[in-house]
Design a protein around this motif. Structure first.
Motif, PDB file in Angstrom:
ATOM      1  N   ILE A  98      10.239   5.392 -11.051  1.00 44.90           N
ATOM      2  CA  ILE A  98      10.582   5.423 -12.474  1.00 44.90           C
ATOM      3  C   ILE A  98       8.167   6.360 -12.627  1.00 44.90           C
ATOM      4  N   PHE A  99       7.827   5.756 -11.000  1.00 42.95           N
ATOM      5  CA  PHE A  99       6.489   6.886 -11.520  1.00 42.95           C
ATOM      6  C   PHE A  99       6.606   8.283 -10.634  1.00 42.95           C
ATOM      7  N   SER A 100       7.216   8.269  -9.881  1.00 44.12           N
ATOM      8  CA  SER A 100       7.454   9.169  -9.164  1.00 44.12           C
ATOM      9  C   SER A 100       8.741  10.589 -10.203  1.00 44.12           C
ATOM     10  N   ALA A 101       9.056  10.377 -11.221  1.00 42.38           N
ATOM     11  CA  ALA A 101       9.990  10.646 -12.237  1.00 42.38           C
ATOM     12  C   ALA A 101       8.371  10.931 -13.107  1.00 42.38           C
ATOM     13  N   VAL A 113      -3.553  17.796  -5.256  1.00 44.39           N
ATOM     14  CA  VAL A 113      -4.266  16.602  -5.027  1.00 44.39           C
ATOM     15  C   VAL A 113      -3.261  15.581  -6.047  1.00 44.39           C
ATOM     16  N   LEU A 114      -2.716  15.954  -7.148  1.00 49.40           N
ATOM     17  CA  LEU A 114      -1.797  15.122  -8.098  1.00 49.40           C
ATOM     18  C   LEU A 114      -0.449  14.518  -7.364  1.00 49.40           C
ATOM     19  N   ASN A 115       0.209  15.161  -6.348  1.00 51.98           N
ATOM     20  CA  ASN A 115       1.470  14.681  -5.600  1.00 51.98           C
ATOM     21  C   ASN A 115       0.807  13.994  -4.458  1.00 51.98           C
ATOM     22  N   VAL A 140       0.286   7.689  -2.919  1.00 53.34           N
ATOM     23  CA  VAL A 140      -0.208   6.739  -2.911  1.00 53.34           C
ATOM     24  C   VAL A 140       0.199   5.600  -3.939  1.00 53.34           C
ATOM     25  N   VAL A 141       0.032   5.623  -4.540  1.00 50.55           N
ATOM     26  CA  VAL A 141      -0.014   5.027  -6.012  1.00 50.55           C
ATOM     27  C   VAL A 141       1.652   4.967  -6.048  1.00 50.55           C
ATOM     28  N   ARG A 142       3.135   5.522  -5.864  1.00 50.76           N
ATOM     29  CA  ARG A 142       3.906   5.526  -5.632  1.00 50.76           C
ATOM     30  C   ARG A 142       4.091   4.037  -4.385  1.00 50.76           C
ATOM     31  N   GLN A 143       3.041   4.381  -3.447  1.00 54.16           N
ATOM     32  CA  GLN A 143       3.698   3.592  -1.991  1.00 54.16           C
ATOM     33  C   GLN A 143       3.904   2.400  -2.866  1.00 54.16           C
ATOM     34  N   ARG A 187       6.171  -0.125  -4.508  1.00 56.30           N
ATOM     35  CA  ARG A 187       6.872   0.097  -3.878  1.00 56.30           C
ATOM     36  C   ARG A 187       6.756  -1.372  -2.763  1.00 56.30           C
ATOM     37  N   ARG A 188       5.175  -1.256  -2.294  1.00 57.65           N
ATOM     38  CA  ARG A 188       5.026  -2.629  -1.825  1.00 57.65           C
ATOM     39  C   ARG A 188       4.982  -3.863  -2.766  1.00 57.65           C
ATOM     40  N   ARG A 189       5.085  -4.034  -3.716  1.00 63.91           N
ATOM     41  CA  ARG A 189       5.041  -4.862  -5.100  1.00 63.91           C
ATOM     42  C   ARG A 189       5.963  -5.498  -4.876  1.00 63.91           C
ATOM     43  N   ALA A 190       6.886  -4.210  -5.404  1.00 64.92           N
ATOM     44  CA  ALA A 190       7.936  -4.354  -5.464  1.00 64.92           C
ATOM     45  C   ALA A 190       8.464  -5.332  -5.292  1.00 64.92           C
ATOM     46  N   THR A 191       8.658  -4.877  -3.568  1.00 64.52           N
ATOM     47  CA  THR A 191       9.383  -5.697  -2.311  1.00 64.52           C
ATOM     48  C   THR A 191       9.330  -6.961  -2.191  1.00 64.52           C
ATOM     49  N   ARG A 192       7.590  -7.223  -2.966  1.00 61.89           N
ATOM     50  CA  ARG A 192       7.293  -9.079  -3.007  1.00 61.89           C
ATOM     51  C   ARG A 192       7.855  -9.548  -3.527  1.00 61.89           C
ATOM     52  N   LEU A 193       7.767  -8.903  -4.772  1.00 61.16           N
ATOM     53  CA  LEU A 193       8.593  -9.130  -6.155  1.00 61.16           C
ATOM     54  C   LEU A 193      10.344  -9.565  -5.453  1.00 61.16           C
TER      55      LEU A 193
END
Length: 868
Positions: free
Chosen positions: A776-779, A849-851, A856-859, A862-868
């Motif tokens: 979603i953040f990537s979108a 810079v935005l990309n 960084v935020v997307r990663q 992703r790590r948070r979703a993996t822990r969930l």
């Protein structure tokens, strides 16, 4: 003993064609990936390559020194022709001497006028127009002209035919030079004067200046009694006699008497200068005192302002003075070698009757010697400075940058006068017994880090500001190249478009992914994705020519609709929940129609409530209220704080009593529960409006006013229109990617959540969305990139004005729109041309810079979703 693992052998082998295809595919994909990376890097390299010369600075080379006839210290002007073959000097008596720049040979010595020695001489900055005042009260206006002719070799003496290429010699009344292609070019200096004109002074003219405007010439003169005369020269044509006559009109101001009454002291000023329009006369003393005379009415000039050119300093003296190109600024040199730049400003609290205050906008440091000579370029804001130790410095006034610093040429003495060549490709300095010339490359003097990204104090501005105005119709224009308004406009457009587009796109993605029937999703999703193919020029056309005029006529209704449409939509949803299961299943296919009807009802209500709200909260006219012409700030604050108050009311009404409310609503029928939900919804809405009203009243009573910040003067093409149009441009991209991210969440997670008793909404909000957050953040970031680079919508619907404010009803200009509009008209290799490439580089870096931040935020997501 370690056990050795044996890799299984492949029994079958691929055919030769398969192996070749595999290898070819491998190299094609590799080369394609590398080529893409290299292409992106090459774009950056090209941009940097074009931009770097902007910051390279100027260059001085090829110094030539020649002996000239002894020169006294009363030289007022030196100059040279555009081919840099003839130099000239003029003294305070109006005596002209021209000489050959190659060896200093005198060509012509003659007075500028047959009336004899002048008592006052003036020159226009950056041009060869002059004015002479005489002891009998008459003036002569004229100009110096360089004539060019090409001679045939057979008409020349034998010694001139063998003249080497690039060399020059005196010939007749001018100079003959053999060009690099073998032509014989003759340059001659001519003096063209008008007939003498009597100013009616009645005595000798001690100080004099003149200027040319679209309505004719104006002049200012002072006699030895301290009387200031302002005159306009009107040319009248007599049809009967078929001749033109010059009529002089104007008035006088007895400055000596006025000053004698005020201060009890008077002495003749040392300098007199006239503004470009002739509406202001400056009288300057070497002690640093300046009197400004308002001459807008030439028949009644009045004293407007008195000030010191050295505020807070004692003992300083004016050692050189000249007007800058355009005559809007005065260049003042002092005994410390500094250059002060003074110009008129119009602050709102000006104490003077005409509302004008003189300000020193720039103070440029010089050498450790008194500044003795100032020469302004005729092409730009470049100025040459000569010092008492013989050194020369070339500066750019607006950016306060030093282009070149030339040390003193031996024992030449003080620099009496300096001049920049007409093409800014040469420099001439006159010393007591010699003249020195240099080849000059000023580079791109307007360009500097301060000019692009810092606040600069421009002529006639009240204070240093960020301003973009790259071109004008005259050389007198002062380029304003700040990229900050363009960057600000890009950010403003992006924020307003995301505020509109992101909530709609994400809510649509959640609905189609989690709640919509797959049959309808297969139809609706491709339809929304087709919106991405709609050309942005079409959206810009619709926004600029359809939405903008419509919105201009219905501003109150549009503002009220922002709140009433969601209100009626949510109210309709609450009422639908009150249907019995039997009717709900029968009318299920009409649910969408019912909600569309609720939205239409909200639109209709906005049409009714809008004019009423305009009368009650905005003094009967919203546009006048936005312009600050009536009413208090309560209505504006009500609109601004209402969203926050809605959240606060929801937190008060729903959260503290959630479990109790669930028990109450679960005790009765579905209709009773729906009725209670409607009551709670209406109570929360009323609480939100009441809370917003109270906050608005308190903020207004405290003296705060949103006008001048987020709210302000209404213009037809504004940020609200752009946000609406660009929102539609980014919705398909964000929706598609967000829906794909939500749909990719494993189905067993949904099943587990529903199996534990969670509702579909709880499953979506607490399981699916957190798991898909990286996608979603990537979108959202891809939509952000589309908004940052959008051109046509902004160009057609934003007004394209480089204004720095957050006013949602005002326009702006973005980096991309500015490049698209101005690059086709920019002169190649000019400062303007390279500055547009710098704007493209800034846009490139912003996107990069935005990309990077997005990745960084997307990663992390992703790590948070993996822990969930």
């Amino acid at each position: 003993m370690s056990e050795t693992r044996v890799q299984p052998r492949r029994v079958k082998s691929s055919r030769r064609g398969v192996r070749v295809a595999d290898r070819v595919s491998h190299w094609v994909i590799t080369l394609g990936g590398i080529g893409t990376i290299v292409s992106v890097l090459m774009v950056c390299v090209v941009l940097v390559w074009v931009v770097l010369p902007l910051f390279a600075g100027g260059e001085v080379s090829g110094r030539t020194e020649v002996q000239v006839a002894a020169t006294s210290g009363d030289v007022v002007r030196v100059g040279e022709d555009e081919y840099r073959t003839i130099g000239f000097s003029i003294d305070r008596q109006g005596h002209l001497r021209s000489f050959l720049l190659d060896d200093g040979t005198t060509i012509v010595e003659t007075p500028l006028s047959s009336l004899g020695p002048a008592s006052a001489v003036s020159f226009s900055p950056g041009s060869n127009e002059f004015g002479l005042g005489f002891a009998d009260g008459r003036v002569v206006l004229g100009r110096l002209e360089f004539t060019t002719s090409y001679l045939d070799a057979k008409d020349l003496p034998e010694d001139l035919r063998t003249l080497p290429e690039g060399k020059s010699r005196p010939h007749g009344q001018g100079v003959l030079q053999r060009t690099s292609i073998g032509q014989y070019r003759q340059q001659a200096l001519q003096v063209v004067t008008d007939d003498p004109v009597d100013l009616g002074v009645g005595g000798p003219i001690r100080l004099f200046d003149q200027t040319t405007t679209s309505s004719g010439r104006l002049a200012a003169a002072m006699d030895d009694q301290g009387r200031l005369f302002v005159r306009r020269f009107q040319v009248e044509y007599d049809m009967l006699e078929d001749e033109e006559t010059t009529v002089v009109v104007g008035g006088a101001l007895d400055v000596a008497s006025v000053e004698q009454e005020k201060t009890g002291n008077w002495s003749l000023p040392d300098h007199l200068a006239l503004s470009s329009l002739g509406d202001t006369v400056y009288l300057i003393w070497n002690s640093g005192r300046l009197l400004r005379v308002d001459a807008r009415d030439v028949e009644k000039p009045v004293l407007a302002e008195s000030l010191s050119l050295f505020p807070g300093e004692k003992g300083r003296r004016v050692t050189a003075l000249a007007p800058l190109l355009g005559r809007s600024s005065l260049l003042v040199g002092d005994d410390l070698g500094r250059l002060g730049v003074w110009f008129r400003t119009k602050p709102p609290d000006a104490p003077n009757p005409d509302g004008i205050v003189m300000r020193r906008g720039h103070l440029i440091a010089g050498r450790d010697a008194a500044l003795t000579a100032i020469a302004s370029s005729g092409r730009s804001r470049v100025v040459a400075l000569g010092f008492d130790d013989g050194g020369i410095r070339i500066v750019h006034v607006t950016g306060e940058g030093v282009i070149a610093d030339i040390p003193p040429p031996g024992d030449a003495g003080p620099a009496l006068a300096v001049a920049l060549a007409p093409k800014e490709d040469g420099l001439l300095a006159l010393y007591p017994r010699k003249a020195a010339s240099w080849a000059l490359d000023v580079g791109y003097p307007e360009a500097s880090f301060k000019a692009y990204f810092g606040k600069v104090w421009y002529e006639e501005h009240v204070k240093p500001e960020y301003v973009w105005q790259s071109s004008s119709g005259t050389d007198e224009f002062e380029p304003k190249l700040s990229l900050v308004p363009l960057i600000f406009g890009t950010v403003k457009a992006t924020i307003y478009s995301l505020l509109f587009g992101v909530p709609l796109a994400l809510l649509a993605a959640v609905f189609t992914s989690e709640f919509m029937h797959p049959k309808w999703k297969r139809r609706i999703k491709p339809t929304l994705e087709l919106m991405a193919s709609l050309p942005s020029v079409v959206l810009g056309f619709i926004a600029g020519l359809v939405i903008s005029p419509f919105l201009e006529k219905h501003v109150p209704q549009a503002l009220v609709a922002v709140y009433l449409i969601p209100f009626f939509f949510l109210l309709g949803s609450q009422l639908w929940q009150g249907l019995s299961p039997r009717w709900s299943s029968r009318l299920g296919v009409l649910r969408g129609v019912f909600l569309v009807f609720a939205v239409a009802l909200g639109v209709q209500a906005a049409g009714v409530v809008g004019p009423f709200a305009e009368r009650v909260f905005f003094a009967g006219d919203l546009r006048l209220w936005l312009d600050g012409q009536g009413g208090d700030a309560t209505g504006g604050w009500l609109l601004m704080v209402l969203p926050a108050c809605v959240l606060a009311a929801w937190a008060v009404v729903a959260l503290p009593f959630r479990r109790t409310w669930e028990r109450w609503t679960g005790l009765g029928s579905r209709g009773r529960a729906a009725a209670l939900e409607v009551v709670r919804f209406l109570a929360g809405s009323g609480l939100a409006v009441g809370l917003a009203w109270g906050v608005a009243v308190l903020l207004t009573a405290a003296g705060f006013d949103p006008r001048g910040s987020v709210l302000g003067t209404y213009v037809q093409r504004n940020a609200l229109v752009v946000g609406f149009a660009m929102g539609f441009a980014i919705i398909p991209i964000i929706y598609t990617l967000a829906d794909d991210a939500l749909s990719s969440v494993p189905q067993h997670l949904r099943a587990a959540s529903l199996g534990c008793g969670a509702t579909p909404w709880q499953t979506a909000s607490r399981v699916v969305i957190p798991t898909a957050m990286s996608g979603i953040f990537s979108a959202v970031m891809i939509g952000l990139g589309r908004a940052v680079g959008e051109t046509m919508i902004v160009l057609m619907a934003a007004g394209n004005t480089p204004i720095m404010d957050w006013n949602v009803f005002n326009g702006f200009r973005t980096l991309s729109a500015n490049i698209a509009e101005e690059l086709p008209e920019a002169v190649k290799d000019s400062t303007h041309y390279r500055t547009l490439f710098l704007a493209a580089l800034v846009l490139f870096v912003m996107t990069l810079v935005l990309n990077t931040v997005a990745e960084v935020v997307r990663q992390r997501f992703r790590r948070r979703a993996t822990r969930l």
